[in-house]
Design a protein around this motif. Structure first.
Motif, short mmCIF file in Angstrom:
data_model
loop_
_atom_site.label_atom_id
_atom_site.label_comp_id
_atom_site.label_asym_id
_atom_site.label_seq_id
_atom_site.Cartn_x
_atom_site.Cartn_y
_atom_site.Cartn_z
N LEU A 1 37.28 119.36 16.39
CA LEU A 1 38.14 118.76 15.37
C LEU A 1 37.52 118.88 13.99
O LEU A 1 38.22 119.11 13.00
CB LEU A 1 38.40 117.28 15.71
N PHE B 1 38.09 122.32 12.77
CA PHE B 1 39.50 122.44 12.39
C PHE B 1 39.74 121.77 11.05
O PHE B 1 40.42 122.33 10.17
CB PHE B 1 40.36 121.81 13.48
N GLY C 1 38.47 123.87 8.23
CA GLY C 1 39.38 125.00 7.99
C GLY C 1 40.62 124.55 7.24
O GLY C 1 41.09 125.22 6.32
N LEU C 2 41.08 123.39 7.62
CA LEU C 2 42.28 122.85 7.00
C LEU C 2 42.04 122.49 5.54
O LEU C 2 42.93 122.63 4.69
CB LEU C 2 42.69 121.59 7.78
N PHE D 1 40.40 112.43 11.90
CA PHE D 1 40.63 112.96 13.25
C PHE D 1 39.75 112.25 14.28
O PHE D 1 40.19 111.92 15.37
CB PHE D 1 40.34 114.46 13.29
N PHE E 1 41.03 108.91 15.12
CA PHE E 1 42.20 109.06 16.01
C PHE E 1 41.73 109.33 17.44
O PHE E 1 42.20 108.73 18.40
CB PHE E 1 43.08 110.21 15.51
N LEU E 2 40.76 110.24 17.56
CA LEU E 2 40.23 110.57 18.88
C LEU E 2 39.65 109.34 19.54
O LEU E 2 39.83 109.10 20.74
CB LEU E 2 39.17 111.66 18.73
N MET F 1 40.60 106.27 19.07
CA MET F 1 41.71 105.43 19.56
C MET F 1 42.23 105.95 20.88
O MET F 1 42.60 105.18 21.77
CB MET F 1 42.84 105.41 18.53
N ILE F 2 42.28 107.28 21.03
CA ILE F 2 42.83 107.83 22.26
C ILE F 2 41.92 107.56 23.44
O ILE F 2 42.36 107.25 24.54
CB ILE F 2 43.07 109.35 22.10
N GLN G 1 40.60 99.73 19.80
CA GLN G 1 41.69 100.51 19.21
C GLN G 1 41.92 100.11 17.76
O GLN G 1 42.16 100.95 16.91
CB GLN G 1 42.97 100.28 20.01
N LEU H 1 44.00 97.68 27.95
CA LEU H 1 45.38 98.11 27.70
C LEU H 1 46.00 98.85 28.87
O LEU H 1 47.20 99.06 28.90
CB LEU H 1 45.42 99.01 26.46
N LEU I 1 49.31 107.76 22.11
CA LEU I 1 48.53 108.12 20.93
C LEU I 1 48.28 109.62 20.91
O LEU I 1 48.33 110.26 19.85
CB LEU I 1 47.20 107.37 20.93
N PHE J 1 48.95 112.39 18.03
CA PHE J 1 47.80 113.18 17.56
C PHE J 1 48.10 114.67 17.67
O PHE J 1 47.89 115.43 16.71
CB PHE J 1 46.57 112.82 18.40
N LEU K 1 49.11 125.42 7.86
CA LEU K 1 47.89 126.14 7.48
C LEU K 1 48.18 127.58 7.14
O LEU K 1 48.53 128.41 7.81
CB LEU K 1 46.89 126.03 8.65
#
Lengths: 221, 678
Positions: free
Chosen positions: A109, A112, A115-116, A140, A143-144, A146-147, A155, A212, B663, B667, B678
């Motif tokens: 990530l 990525f 790159g973004l 990112f 977010f990861l 949280m997943i 969370q 959860l 989630l 994502f 991109l």
């Protein structure tokens, strides 16, 4: 007088430590440690915002920094600590599946995100444009996190860390958002946080735990 | 057009400010409705507001007829409502005025009746019901006045929603809720088609006023697409087969004045919409559109009449009869398009006049009949024909007025139903002039179907009237049935007078319809003098005079009366009739609704899905049961339902119930979008 290069160097260092903290959060099991790390993230954010404000000579950024210090370093961690004491889960540790694999995904990530960020960095005129990639990576990674987590509190911490990333992205790309928006976001964060706090108690009352995965039983059959 | 009383002040004011006055009158309905909320649970309070609404109806009818006669049309206005930079446009032309006339005339009768009808509190609070009722009326008026797609859709959806709440007034019954849901679903499917039709009509300029649509030049393919979408959309609302499935469910579920409004008025707004798009917004019409509508209309007419013949619930019977009448109206529209596309404007205007007058007639007699079922329902608490009978003795008023309605709907002169069916059959007679060889051969078959439908409609009405009002009481409780109260009587009488007036003086409505055909087709039929012969094309071809016929009926009846009185007076003996040797006879031994419909059920067996339970010969308590179902439900709708359900189950797999998976969805979406930019 500090040289501009030195300030840029310090900024890069702070950004790197932000990324490091994000990775640390991804691998921590203890809720209490996570809160501490979140507070440290706030400290780094405060420092970098102050520096950018000094370097770009923008008083508005000082206010932002003060807000960060007040909210993300002092208020939210304190409330979180109180919350886990009240819920009696301060010594709770949650099982995490396959931390190395999560780290590898996180690494992907980050690549990525860099790159973004390249086309954005080319367009940006700020001195901090090199750190946009790191800001996106922080988002990112949060977010990861949280997943991969299963507890409600972690969370929420992931959600707050994501907001940190967004704030950092805004600072590095355009010297921060307009003050009104920033105040609005801060208020939203605080209120959302209170509502989530109430939910914690509700969830625990319903399922006798904050795990959860219990919520699967809510699915309609 | 210089009219002698154009000079008088009020008429001039009305005819120049007609649109504004009509909009204010519509607002008056809404105010009445809101006023009813003050004492939401008081039934007498709400009941007093309905006759006030009837006065508004009458004013609207009066204004609309003045507008049609004096003809200072069209009038346009921009309303200070709507979204910023997207105001509501209103426009009054002859087509709107004709349908406002229809709305006002029938609405007045229904509103007066409603003042007496709502005596027991239904599920919905009376004040709320009054509000919904008046919103329904106002939205129908606004549908006819709207001059942009946005305003039209807002009014159209308001109409659908307010009528949904009226249908589900007795929401404590599960079947009512089910009927309401089906209605809402079909109404929205129709509305989507109409919306898409407007989307095509704007022709790529993204101007949604009707003015822009009139000047848009669509390619033949797009014009046909707009037409077909409009046909499905308005056909769903009108109840054309096969989009009719909601109608026999929703109409019986509603309280009777609401059934009357939905059947008499709301279906007419669908006719209005179809005419507006086909003749006003589209600049061209192709002959195959006409053939399509003609075929659908004829099939609906036959289908409705056949199904009405086998019904055993009086309101369901009337609902199927509505499908039949809508079919007749659409047959007229189909012929109009066919004639118009073949450049025969005179015959086109004849067919369109027939369709318009039939819409008006249907709204009057169908309202009348639905209202009489309401009175019967109140007096007996029975909707099933098998438990009624002999009510002519206990309810003479209702029985007499229902007789007028049934004779009118059966198409007997000198009542109004005859006029429109006669005009329609007249226009069928000119179809050999259409320059398509095959159509020339096929369309006479259509005329035969129409004649068959008319005969079946008469058969249905004999059943309706005979089983409810004639013969013996089938239940002992019917002895105590009470007649309608005075407000109900006024409402029913008003509508019955409408039937008679149009039947005797058809030139009145032909004038109104002529104003519309003049606008839409640029041609009117031969209107003739007000009291003379009705000869739309030429007196040599065919003519009709309601007055002469009425006079003839009076003379014949009078002479017969005098002769019978002179010959038989004082020599009547009353004795028991010969009972064919049976030891006892009960009221159960009369012809029943099932028995009366049996021949039709037999002949048209392929139309129905039938389930019969016949008792065995040695059964001591024999029971005969029959269930008749709509085949279309099973062949068209159930497969659609099944497939939608299957699709929904597939999509339901996405919802696993695990928060991390949810989630992950967002994502991955984020990552995918970022990769995309991109």
């Amino acid at each position: 007088m500090h040289s501009p290069y030195m300030i840029t160097g310090v900024l890069n260092l702070l950004a790197a430590s932000l990324l490091l903290i994000s990775f640390a959060m991804l691998s921590r099991r203890r809720t209490q440690r996570l809160i501490t790390l979140f507070a440290w993230q706030g400290v780094v954010l405060f420092a970098s915002t102050c520096l950018v404000g000094y370097r770009a000579d923008l008083t508005e950024l000082y206010y932002s920094a003060a807000l960060t210090l007040l909210l993300k370093v002092i208020a939210l961690p304190w409330i979180l600590h109180r919350l886990i004491h009240r819920l009696g889960v301060q010594w709770d540790s949650e099982p995490l599946v396959n931390i190395p694999a999560t780290m590898l995904v996180g690494l992907g990530l980050v690549i990525f995100a860099f790159g973004l960020a390249q086309p954005i960095s080319r367009m940006a005129t700020t001195i901090t444009r090199n750190t946009i990639g790191i800001a996106l990576a922080v988002i990112f990674l949060a977010f990861l996190m949280m997943i991969t987590r299963r507890r409600a509190i972690t969370q929420v911490i992931g959600f707050l860390a994501m907001e940190n990333g967004l704030f950092f992205a805004a600072t590095s790309a355009t010297y921060g958002m307009p003050m009104v928006i920033e105040l609005g976001i801060a208020l939203d964060l605080l209120i959302g946080f209170f509502i989530l706090g109430i939910f914690f108690f509700q969830i625990r009352e319903q399922f006798d735990s904050l795990d959860l995965s219990n919520m699967e039983s809510l699915k309609e059959e | 057009m210089a009219h002698p009383w154009m000079t008088s002040g009020i008429v001039t004011t009305v005819s120049t400010h007609g649109l504004h006055l009509l909009l204010w009158l519509t607002l008056a309905w809404l105010i009445l409705g809101v006023f009813a909320l003050i004492r939401i649970h008081s039934l007498p309070f709400a009941a007093r507001l309905f006759p006030l609404g009837a006065i508004v109806c009458l004013s609207i009818a009066l204004m609309a007829s003045i507008m049609l006669i004096t003809g200072s049309l069209p009038q346009v206005a921009i309303l200070p409502l709507g979204l910023p930079n997207l105001p509501f446009h209103a426009r009054l032309d002859t087509l709107s005025a004709f349908f406002l006339l229809l709305l006002g005339v029938s609405g007045a009768g229904i509103s007066i009746f409603a003042g007496g009808y709502f005596r027991h509190s239904h599920g919905t609070a009376p004040g709320l019901l009054c509000l919904q009722y008046h919103i329904f009326l106002a939205s129908m008026a606004l549908v006819t006045l709207a001059d942009d797609a946005y305003f039209f859709m807002v009014a159209w959806e308001t109409m659908a929603l307010s009528s949904y709440f009226l249908v589900t007034a007795q929401h404590r019954f599960a079947e009512v809720r089910r009927a309401g849901f089906l209605y809402l679903l079909m109404a929205h499917l129709g509305a989507i088609c109409i919306l898409l039709s407007f989307g095509v009509l704007q022709g790529g300029r993204w101007q949604f006023t009707f003015e822009a649509m009139r000047s848009a030049a669509l390619s033949p393919a797009w014009a046909s697409a707009a037409f077909l979408l409009a046909l499905v959309g308005f056909g769903t609302k009108a109840g054309l087969v096969p989009m009719h499935v909601w109608l026999p469910e929703a109409h019986p579920a509603a309280p009777s004045p609401v059934s009357a409004m939905m059947s008499g008025l709301m279906l007419s707004t669908a006719v209005y919409g179809m005419l507006r798009i086909a003749f006003n917004l589209l600049h061209i019409r192709y002959w195959w559109w006409g053939v399509l509508i003609l075929a659908l209309g004829l099939f609906s007419a036959l289908y409705g009449a056949v199904f009405a013949a086998v019904q055993t619930d009086m309101k369901r019977l009337l609902a199927y009869s509505s499908i039949e009448n809508i079919g007749v109206i659409f047959t007229g529209i189909g012929l109009t398009i066919l004639f118009d596309a073949s450049h025969l404007p005179l015959f086109a205007s004849l067919a369109l006049s027939a369709a318009l007058i039939h819409a008006l007639n249907h709204s009057i007699f169908k309202s009348l009949l639905f209202l009489t079922t309401g009175s019967v329902l109140h007096a007996t608490n029975q909707r099933s024909l098998g438990k009624l009978g002999g009510l002519i003795r206990s309810m003479p008023w209702v029985a007499t007025l229902a007789l007028v309605g049934t004779l009118a709907i059966a198409g007997l002169p000198p009542l109004n139903g005859f006029v429109s069916e006669w005009l329609l059959l007249q226009s069928f007679l000119y179809t050999p002039l259409i320059p398509h060889a095959f159509l020339n051969m096929l369309i006479p078959l259509g005329a035969a179907v129409l004649a068959l439908t008319a005969a079946l409609a008469a058969y249905v009405m004999v059943k309706f009237y005979g089983v409810i009002f004639l013969g013996q009481h089938r239940e002992p409780s019917l002895e105590h049935a009470h007649d309608a109260d005075w407000l109900e009587r006024i409402g029913l009488t008003w509508l019955a007078l409408g039937c008679l007036t149009i039947g005797v003086l058809p030139q009145l409505v032909l004038r109104a319809a002529g104003a519309v055909t003049g606008t839409l087709l640029g041609q009117t039929v031969n209107l003739g003098s007000l009291f003379g012969l009705l000869a739309p094309i030429s007196p040599k071809q065919a003519s009709y005079s309601g007055l002469v016929l009425l006079a003839g009926i009076f003379v014949v009846v009078g002479i017969t009366f005098i002769v019978v009185r002179a010959l038989a007076h004082g020599r009547i003996q009353r004795t028991a009739p010969w009972d064919c040797g049976y030891p006892w006879q009960t009221s159960r031994m009369q012809d029943t609704a099932e028995g009366f419909g049996q021949p039709i059920r037999h002949i048209f067996g392929t139309f129905f899905g039938m389930e019969r339970e016949l008792p065995s010969p040695d059964d001591s308590a024999p029971q005969y049961r029959i269930r008749i179902e709509d085949r279309i439900w099973g062949t068209l709708y159930q497969p659609i339902t099944r497939n939608v359900q299957r699709l929904a189950d597939w999509i339901g797999l996405l919802q696993g119930g695990r928060l991390p998976i949810y989630l992950l969805y967002s994502f991955l979406t984020l990552i995918a979008l970022l990769v995309f930019v991109l």
